[in-house]
Each structure stands twice: as C-alpha cells, then as structure tokens.
Design a protein around this motif. Structure first.
Motif, PDB file in Angstrom:
ATOM      1  N   GLU A  42       0.841  -1.195   0.000  1.00  0.00           N
ATOM      2  CA  GLU A  42       0.000   0.000   0.000  1.00  0.00           C
ATOM      3  C   GLU A  42       0.876   1.245   0.000  1.00  0.00           C
ATOM      4  O   GLU A  42       1.747   1.407   0.874  1.00  0.00           O
ATOM      5  CB  GLU A  42      -0.910   0.015   1.224  1.00  0.00           C
ATOM      6  N   ASN A  43       0.662   2.105  -0.981  1.00  0.00           N
ATOM      7  CA  ASN A  43       1.328   3.408  -1.015  1.00  0.00           C
ATOM      8  C   ASN A  43       0.401   4.399  -0.333  1.00  0.00           C
ATOM      9  O   ASN A  43      -0.524   4.931  -0.947  1.00  0.00           O
ATOM     10  CB  ASN A  43       1.625   3.823  -2.458  1.00  0.00           C
ATOM     11  N   VAL A  46      -0.361   8.023  -1.798  1.00  0.00           N
ATOM     12  CA  VAL A  46      -1.336   8.260  -2.875  1.00  0.00           C
ATOM     13  C   VAL A  46      -2.617   7.454  -2.680  1.00  0.00           C
ATOM     14  O   VAL A  46      -3.504   7.485  -3.529  1.00  0.00           O
ATOM     15  CB  VAL A  46      -0.718   7.937  -4.252  1.00  0.00           C
ATOM     16  N   ASP A  47      -2.688   6.702  -1.574  1.00  0.00           N
ATOM     17  CA  ASP A  47      -3.865   5.905  -1.240  1.00  0.00           C
ATOM     18  C   ASP A  47      -4.201   4.904  -2.345  1.00  0.00           C
ATOM     19  O   ASP A  47      -5.352   4.777  -2.758  1.00  0.00           O
ATOM     20  CB  ASP A  47      -5.069   6.805  -0.954  1.00  0.00           C
ATOM     21  N   GLU A  48      -3.171   4.197  -2.812  1.00  0.00           N
ATOM     22  CA  GLU A  48      -3.345   3.126  -3.789  1.00  0.00           C
ATOM     23  C   GLU A  48      -2.526   1.921  -3.353  1.00  0.00           C
ATOM     24  O   GLU A  48      -1.552   2.054  -2.602  1.00  0.00           O
ATOM     25  CB  GLU A  48      -2.914   3.570  -5.191  1.00  0.00           C
ATOM     26  N   SER A  49      -2.937   0.749  -3.826  1.00  0.00           N
ATOM     27  CA  SER A  49      -2.231  -0.465  -3.425  1.00  0.00           C
ATOM     28  C   SER A  49      -1.948  -1.360  -4.620  1.00  0.00           C
ATOM     29  O   SER A  49      -2.695  -1.395  -5.598  1.00  0.00           O
ATOM     30  CB  SER A  49      -3.011  -1.231  -2.357  1.00  0.00           C
ATOM     31  N   LEU A  50      -0.859  -2.088  -4.482  1.00  0.00           N
ATOM     32  CA  LEU A  50      -0.357  -2.996  -5.502  1.00  0.00           C
ATOM     33  C   LEU A  50      -0.341  -4.406  -4.929  1.00  0.00           C
ATOM     34  O   LEU A  50       0.118  -4.615  -3.804  1.00  0.00           O
ATOM     35  CB  LEU A  50       1.067  -2.573  -5.892  1.00  0.00           C
ATOM     36  N   SER A  68      -6.828  -3.303   1.630  1.00  0.00           N
ATOM     37  CA  SER A  68      -7.604  -2.705   0.553  1.00  0.00           C
ATOM     38  C   SER A  68      -7.466  -3.516  -0.730  1.00  0.00           C
ATOM     39  O   SER A  68      -6.421  -4.122  -1.001  1.00  0.00           O
ATOM     40  CB  SER A  68      -7.124  -1.275   0.302  1.00  0.00           C
ATOM     41  N   ASP A  71      -5.289  -1.674  -6.660  1.00  0.00           N
ATOM     42  CA  ASP A  71      -5.490  -0.795  -7.807  1.00  0.00           C
ATOM     43  C   ASP A  71      -4.714  -1.292  -9.020  1.00  0.00           C
ATOM     44  O   ASP A  71      -5.016  -0.911 -10.154  1.00  0.00           O
ATOM     45  CB  ASP A  71      -5.043   0.622  -7.451  1.00  0.00           C
ATOM     46  N   CYS A 140       0.992   2.785  -9.162  1.00  0.00           N
ATOM     47  CA  CYS A 140       0.520   3.209  -7.842  1.00  0.00           C
ATOM     48  C   CYS A 140       1.489   4.183  -7.169  1.00  0.00           C
ATOM     49  O   CYS A 140       1.679   4.147  -5.943  1.00  0.00           O
ATOM     50  CB  CYS A 140       0.285   2.000  -6.937  1.00  0.00           C
TER      51      CYS A 140
END
Length: 274
Positions: A42-43, A46-50, A68, A71, A140
């Motif tokens: 989770e980054n 930027v509120d995105e996850s890989l 989560s 993305d 992400c």
C-alpha cells in the motif's frame, strides 16, 4: 509503503490439507498459517495499493487481513499458486491493470503477459500490461522493476518496488534458485526489506531426487533441486544483496517443527512499514 505478507507458503501451504505432521500440527496449535504466496503493498502517500501475485487463497487472505483491494497487480510467473487467484477479480473489481513480463518463454512460446491475457480473456475488468524486465514502470506512485530469476523450466521474475519520493525499497527474489543473474542482483540490491524464497533447510536436499546445488565453500547447498533456494541459500543471497531486513517466504511444511517458526521465517499477516 505498507507491506503485508498475505501468503508466505509454498504450493500446498502450511498446514497442508490432510497432513498431521509435527509442523502442520504446531501451526494449528499456534494459530498461524502460510497460505499460497501473495504480497500487498500500500502506497499510503497516494492511497493506492499494488498486489504482487494472485494466490488461489485471494478471497480468504483479503478477508482475514482486511487490506484494501488492489489498484494494480504484478504476476511473476504462471505457476498456479501465483496466478490462479485472478478469477477473484470477477464481480469484485471494476478494473485492474496487471503488469507481467513481455519476454517469450521458450517452454510455452508465450510471455507471462500473453499467458495471463489468454487464460483470463473472459475477465472484462482485466487489462494486461506487457512489461519489459529490467526497465522500471510507474505503478501506484511506485517504481516497479521486474528482474529475471532462475525457476526452470518456466521463465520467472523477481521484482523491486521503490518509492521514488522516500527511497524506501522492497525486493522480492521471486521463486528462484540461487543462480540469480548479476543484472537482476544489481536491481534487487540494498532493499529495506527483502522477501526471499527459502523453501526448506539445506539438510533436506538429501531427500530431493537430484539433491542440492550451488554449494557454498563448506559444501552447504544453496539450491534445493533446481527451482528454489534453501534457507541457507536465501540467507546467503540476503547478505549478497545487503538487505537491511530479510524475511523468508514460499516456505514448505517440511521444515522441522522446532525450526519452522524461528527467525527469519515469515508467517501470514506480517506487516512492515518502509
């Protein structure tokens, strides 16, 4: 960068279905497990996850660890324990970019990207992004670089995930023998966290049909058979790569019970903030 180890086991996991060996029994008694391999990154910036690899245990892992939904994702190779969870995308995600290597595998005549695209052609949310190894891509808000490793007979890749803002870095060896190419080692070097394939202790090589390989100066095998590093090989690789912290993953239930949960062997659910 928040890293959650969703799956730290090999192809059968620990406990293994139908097995009452001392290690599987100890896992049940301790309330720990090693499901099939998957890593959530989770980054938070930027509120995105890989998601790295789609375990067949995808649904259970995401419910258990309450992370989560991804993305974007990376697939390292086409063995079922790293790929077959992709079917869970159906009715769960509206869209998902999946990054996979674009090099043709002489064994299959396809790249990993082409195999994923062909096998999951029926999944409308899926967009496969062919990716050139050793060339970083931005995913992400992170820089992701696939690196070739050694996992015969199929092509396989490790990867480095780095935050270009903070410099925090995660390296994953992927499923591999100790014979990781030098160019790949250079990319994987100096991580804050290394996840290294260490399927069994080196002394179990005597039970493999072809034994062990890549012995060190003391004669200790760093590869179990042809496809995976031993514990000793993984730790030697961690030293070569100058890892700040190392966790061993893709672990089999063949570890003796008194060694199976010792440092630095990982179990599911571990979380690291880099």
């Amino acid at each position: 960068m928040r890293v959650t180890l969703l799956g730290t086991g090999d192809t059968t996991g620990t406990p293994t279905v139908g097995c009452d060996c001392d290690t599987c029994t100890a896992a049940r008694d301790r309330g720990v497990e090693r499901t099939r391999f998957s890593v959530h990154v989770e980054n938070e910036r930027v509120d995105e996850s890989l998601l790295i690899d789609f375990s067949p245990d995808f649904r259970y892992q995401f419910l258990r660890d309450d992370v989560s939904l991804p993305d974007a994702a990376v697939i390292t190779h086409v063995h079922f324990d790293h790929l077959d969870g992709l079917g869970n995308v159906f009715r769960v995600l509206d869209s998902l970019e999946v990054y996979a290597a674009d090099e043709t595998d002489p064994q299959t005549g396809k790249s990993v990207a082409e195999t994923v695209d062909d096998d999951y052609h029926y999944l409308d949310p899926l967009t496969v992004v062919p990716t050139t190894p050793l060339e970083p891509v931005s995913v992400c808000g992170l820089e992701v670089t696939l690196v070739p490793v050694d996992h015969p007979p199929l092509v396989c890749y490790g990867l480095r995930v780095e935050d270009p803002v903070t410099g925090a870095a995660l390296s994953i060896t992927g499923d591999t023998s100790y014979d990781i190419p030098e160019a790949s080692r250079e990319v994987l070097a100096d991580p804050d966290l290394l996840l290294a394939d260490g399927i069994v202790p080196a002394d179990l090589c005597e039970y493999h049909p072809i034994g062990g390989r890549h012995e060190d100066d003391a004669g200790v095998p760093r590869t179990f058979g042809t496809k995976h590093m031993t514990r000793e090989g993984a730790l030697a690789m961690a030293e070569v790569l100058n890892a700040d912290r190392t966790r061993l993953v893709h672990l089999a239930h063949y570890y003796p019970a008194d060694e199976a949960f010792a440092e630095p062997l990982a179990v599911d659910g571990e979380e690291y903030v880099l």
